[in-house]
Design a protein around this motif. Structure first.
Motif, mmCIF file in Angstrom:
data_model
loop_
_atom_site.group_PDB
_atom_site.id
_atom_site.type_symbol
_atom_site.label_atom_id
_atom_site.label_comp_id
_atom_site.label_asym_id
_atom_site.label_seq_id
_atom_site.Cartn_x
_atom_site.Cartn_y
_atom_site.Cartn_z
ATOM 1 N N UNK A 1 0.982 -1.324 -0.069
ATOM 2 C CA UNK A 1 0.334 0.136 0.130
ATOM 3 C C UNK A 1 0.642 1.138 0.137
ATOM 4 N N UNK A 2 0.976 2.603 -0.968
ATOM 5 C CA UNK A 2 1.232 3.371 -0.700
ATOM 6 C C UNK A 2 0.521 4.274 -0.147
ATOM 7 N N UNK A 3 1.287 5.616 -0.053
ATOM 8 C CA UNK A 3 0.423 6.605 0.862
ATOM 9 C C UNK A 3 -1.333 7.252 0.619
ATOM 10 N N UNK A 4 -1.035 6.544 -1.396
ATOM 11 C CA UNK A 4 -2.622 7.282 -1.636
ATOM 12 C C UNK A 4 -3.409 6.116 -0.765
ATOM 13 N N UNK A 5 -3.483 4.786 -1.255
ATOM 14 C CA UNK A 5 -3.859 3.702 -0.814
ATOM 15 C C UNK A 5 -4.244 3.656 0.891
ATOM 16 N N UNK A 6 -3.544 4.116 1.846
ATOM 17 C CA UNK A 6 -3.242 4.403 3.295
ATOM 18 C C UNK A 6 -4.986 5.342 3.348
ATOM 19 N N UNK A 7 -4.531 6.700 2.636
ATOM 20 C CA UNK A 7 -4.929 7.802 2.677
ATOM 21 C C UNK A 7 -6.329 7.169 2.294
ATOM 22 N N UNK A 8 -6.578 6.807 1.421
ATOM 23 C CA UNK A 8 -7.798 6.339 0.907
ATOM 24 C C UNK A 8 -8.904 4.832 1.870
ATOM 25 N N UNK A 9 -7.976 4.250 2.400
ATOM 26 C CA UNK A 9 -8.584 3.749 3.514
ATOM 27 C C UNK A 9 -8.951 4.474 4.475
#
Length: 301
Positions: A6-14
């Motif tokens: 998971x990248x930063x955008x994935x974590x932010x989306x979650x």
């Protein structure tokens, strides 16, 4: 859950999807500014909802928020992703989880089932150290059986109910819309209302291509008759579950609203506002609204 890779955008989306933070941009900007770059361990984390972005980031990096032997399965997650979450939330290697899942006949599933898809109930699970992959998966299957039993689903109807509920789970947005989405697909199965008998669900097509996170497809994908899950080509109910449905989707499959709707389109991806239509003209007008909204929000493109 934070997944490996998971990248930063994935974590932010979650975090936004789970209600932990309100703004994707605020959290993502903090990640970009952080020095040194934050390193997140895969696994399940326990955080409050409605947190300030900076507080949420700090919480993810503090010992104790990562839960041991805990797996979170959100509604609508595909089985392939559930298996990954099990491995990341426990001490069980992914290869062991995959091997156990492949022994489909050992879980007491309906005879039509060729995978565990649809029968891994979405919930938060905590396991004991030493629990095997079989034990973990069986707990999720048993929990799905409990949900079906509580909803009054006969054992002989488990397969058809889960297949339909999994479709509703992937296609519906707001809770109140689940029951309308259910009716739309049932109306499309009535020859008098919808001659072709085609459900025309992009979510089913995407699932058949292996894109379990998407509900959008290309013209070529919608025209591919080799995809058994392609409901633009193959009439009738989709051949199998396309996600793991929760209580709401199961209830909607059993108790659709009465109505004449044949179409639906989400016209605002921020709010989940969905327009249900009976005629092609009504639907085309709603599609224009959606297209205009998308032009005004290119970040969703």
């Amino acid at each position: 859950m934070i997944h490996g890779g998971d990248g930063g955008s994935d974590i932010a989306t979650t975090l936004v999807d789970r209600g932990v933070v309100k703004s994707f941009d605020a959290f993502y900007a903090l990640l970009l500014e952080a020095t040194p770059e934050p390193v997140f361990q895969p696994g399940a984390y326990q955080l409050k909802t409605k947190m300030v972005a900076s507080t949420a980031l700090d919480a993810l990096l503090v010992d104790g928020t990562r839960l041991r032997q805990t797996v979170v399965v959100p509604e609508g997650t595909a089985a392939v992703d559930v298996l990954q979450s099990i491995s990341e939330g426990t001490d069980i290697p992914l290869t062991d989880v995959q091997a156990a899942a492949a022994n489909v006949g050992s879980f007491g599933l309906p005879p039509e089932a060729t995978t565990l898809e649809g029968f891994l109930f979405p919930a938060t699970y905590t396991f004991s150290p030493g629990d095997t992959a079989q034990v973990v998966l069986q707990a999720m299957v048993d929990r799905q059986f409990e949900a079906l039993d509580s909803a009054g689903v006969a054992v002989t109807d488990r397969w058809s109910t889960v297949v339909f509920a999994s479709l509703i789970q992937r296609e519906a947005g707001l809770a109140a819309d689940y029951y309308k989405v259910s009716r739309v697909f049932l109306n499309r199965l009535e020859p008098a209302r919808w001659q072709s008998g085609l459900l025309q669900s992009d979510a089913t097509v995407a699932y058949g291509t292996g894109n379990t996170h998407l509900v959008t497809t290309t013209d070529a994908e919608r025209g591919d008759a080799g995809n058994a899950y392609n409901t633009y080509v193959h009439p009738g109910m989709v051949v199998g579950p396309i996600s793991n449905p929760g209580d709401l989707a199961i209830d909607a499959a059993l108790n659709p609203l009465d109505g004449p709707w044949l179409f639906f389109v989400t016209v605002n991806l921020d709010t989940g506002e969905t327009v249900f239509s009976t005629t092609v003209a009504e639907h085309d007008a709603a599609v224009v609204v959606w297209q205009n909204w998308m032009r005004e929000h290119p970040e969703y493109g």
